[in-house]
Design an enzyme around this catalytic site. Structure first.
Site, short mmCIF file in Angstrom:
data_model
loop_
_atom_site.label_atom_id
_atom_site.label_comp_id
_atom_site.label_asym_id
_atom_site.label_seq_id
_atom_site.Cartn_x
_atom_site.Cartn_y
_atom_site.Cartn_z
N LYS A 140 -11.53 21.40 -39.99
CA LYS A 140 -11.01 22.61 -40.36
C LYS A 140 -10.29 22.36 -41.74
CE LYS A 140 -11.82 24.03 -36.63
NZ LYS A 140 -12.90 24.81 -36.19
N TYR A 155 -20.94 22.24 -27.06
CA TYR A 155 -21.24 22.54 -28.36
C TYR A 155 -22.48 22.36 -28.76
CZ TYR A 155 -16.45 23.51 -29.82
OH TYR A 155 -15.15 24.05 -29.78
N THR A 209 -12.65 31.78 -29.86
CA THR A 209 -13.54 30.69 -28.97
C THR A 209 -12.92 29.26 -29.38
OG1 THR A 209 -15.05 30.90 -30.93
CG2 THR A 209 -15.63 31.80 -28.98
N GLU A 210 -11.91 29.32 -30.46
CA GLU A 210 -11.12 27.94 -30.59
C GLU A 210 -9.76 28.23 -31.02
OE1 GLU A 210 -12.56 25.11 -33.24
OE2 GLU A 210 -14.15 24.55 -32.34
N SER A 211 -8.74 27.61 -30.49
CA SER A 211 -7.57 27.78 -30.96
C SER A 211 -6.40 26.94 -30.31
CB SER A 211 -6.93 29.25 -30.91
OG SER A 211 -5.81 29.40 -31.55
#
Length: 404
Positions: free
Chosen positions: A30, A186, A336-338
């Protein structure tokens, strides 16, 4: 009858376009988004009116021109929706109408005042969206629902040295995932599709499956379909790509085409559930076509990368971004991501620690706890010691695991 004229010089506005971070890898790196500003000068418009001020005709002079202005770096708020010129607020005091004398030929040129474009970098604690904005719970246009009820979690089946975990090791991991109904993975390497689906069945869970590489889409789809062995009731969603547009690895058109092609192939194989592409919240807001090609909006969003948000407000921040994504596309948004890292370097008010990770997870669960469907996937189940740190992740890349 003679007419008078006046000219209105169109307003120059700033349009913000989110410059996407460096290429995103399967390790789920990120980075902070960079916002580049461009000033747009619109042509001068001449409006011909009669003595009563009624428009008779218009005339355009000049050409559209653009030029860059200094850029800033932050991710506190995503870029505005496209076509900002049409959506700009009117001036507080509109310019007066030109005086036109009866029978006289009057020409008046009025320069409209410049209107500051809303700052996309302002903290998200500003005014709430208007009631007319599309709700976060807007259904998908084709009637296919997001994953089943319950909280989701992200999972990667790799050992510390980067090698593949065995079927037994994956099963052991799943035995620790109590409280999570849907598990996101994934890719199709490491024989993970059949091994993860087998573990999900045994532990009464569903999966959010992923095909990361769209450059070899046909072969990867075949691996996925062969690995699933028609266990479609276990598959809650199939994702085609993860942050490919945000990372500059594929164009919007390439991703949209891949999603549509994959959906057709999966339908032929018997899978009838949602097919989506996952990208960062700011990439989806800037490119709502990605959501529209998907059966619902699937957004990754980490409050840790906003230097103005501390752990206790993680849920508030992420919920806000989910709303903005839905507003842009008119569809339900699933995060979907956190999550929040427990080790690494501070990013302003975002400080990694075990305590702050717990605060962030509690905040996220509270913000999404009332959703009827699985609107949140926590990132991630376990630490990823196989990953490599880089300058954009504050030394926290390996330390997002929620479970020991």
């Amino acid at each position: 009858m003679k007419t008078g004229i006046f000219a209105i010089t169109a307003i120059s506005l700033l349009s913000a376009a989110s410059a996407l971070p460096q290429p995103y890898r399967v390790q789920n790196e990120k980075r902070a988004a960079v916002t580049n500003y461009v000033a747009v000068d619109v042509p001068k418009i001449l409006v011909w009116v009669d003595q009563n001020g009624k428009p008779v005709s218009t005339q355009t002079k000049g050409q559209v021109s653009t030029y860059a202005v200094p850029q800033e770096t932050a991710i506190t708020k995503p870029p505005p929706k496209k076509d900002p010129v049409k959506k700009a607020e009117p001036p507080a005091s509109p310019p007066p109408k030109p005086a036109v004398a009866v029978g006289a030929n009057v020409g008046v040129e009025i320069n409209a005042p410049k209107i500051p474009f809303p700052n996309p970098l302002a903290p998200f604690s500003g005014p709430k969206p208007t009631k007319e904005a599309a709700p976060t719970s807007a259904p998908s246009s084709n009637g296919i629902s997001p994953p089943t009820k319950g909280l989701g979690v992200c999972y990667a089946p790799y050992k510390g040295d980067g090698g593949c975990k065995s079927k037994q090791e994956i099963d052991d991991d799943f035995s620790k995932l109590d409280g999570y109904n849907v598990v996101r993975f994934y890719g199709v390497d490491c024989n993970q599709v059949p091994n993860i689906i087998s573990a999900a069945k045994k532990h009464n869970k569903q999966v959010f499956a992923g095909i990361f590489d769209i450059k070899d889409l046909d072969n990867n789809l075949k691996k996925f379909i062969d690995g699933a062995k028609s266990s479609w009731s276990t598959v809650a969603t199939v994702s085609i790509g993860n942050e490919l547009v945000n990372g500059g690895q594929a164009s919007v058109g390439d991703v949209v085409n891949a999603v549509n092609k994959a959906r057709s192939i999966l339908r032929g194989a018997g899978y009838q559930g949602p097919v989506v592409t996952v990208d960062t919240f700011n990439a989806l807001i800037a490119n709502p076509e990605l959501c529209k090609a998907s059966d619902y909006c699937a957004a990754n969003c980490h409050a840790f990368f906003d230097p103005n948000t501390d752990a206790s407000r993680a849920g508030e921040f992420v919920k806000k971004q989910a709303k903005l994504v839905s507003d842009a596309a008119g569809k339900k948004t699933v995060i979907t991501e956190s999550g929040w890292p427990k080790s690494g370097q501070a990013n302003g008010k975002a400080i990694p620690s075990q305590e702050n990770q717990q605060l962030a997870v509690q905040s996220l669960k509270a913000a999404f706890g009332n959703d009827d469907e699985a609107g949140l996937f926590l990132f991630s189940a376990f630490d990823d010691s196989w990953k490599k740190d880089n300058g954009g992740t504050f030394g926290a890349e390996k330390f997002w695991g929620i479970l020991p």
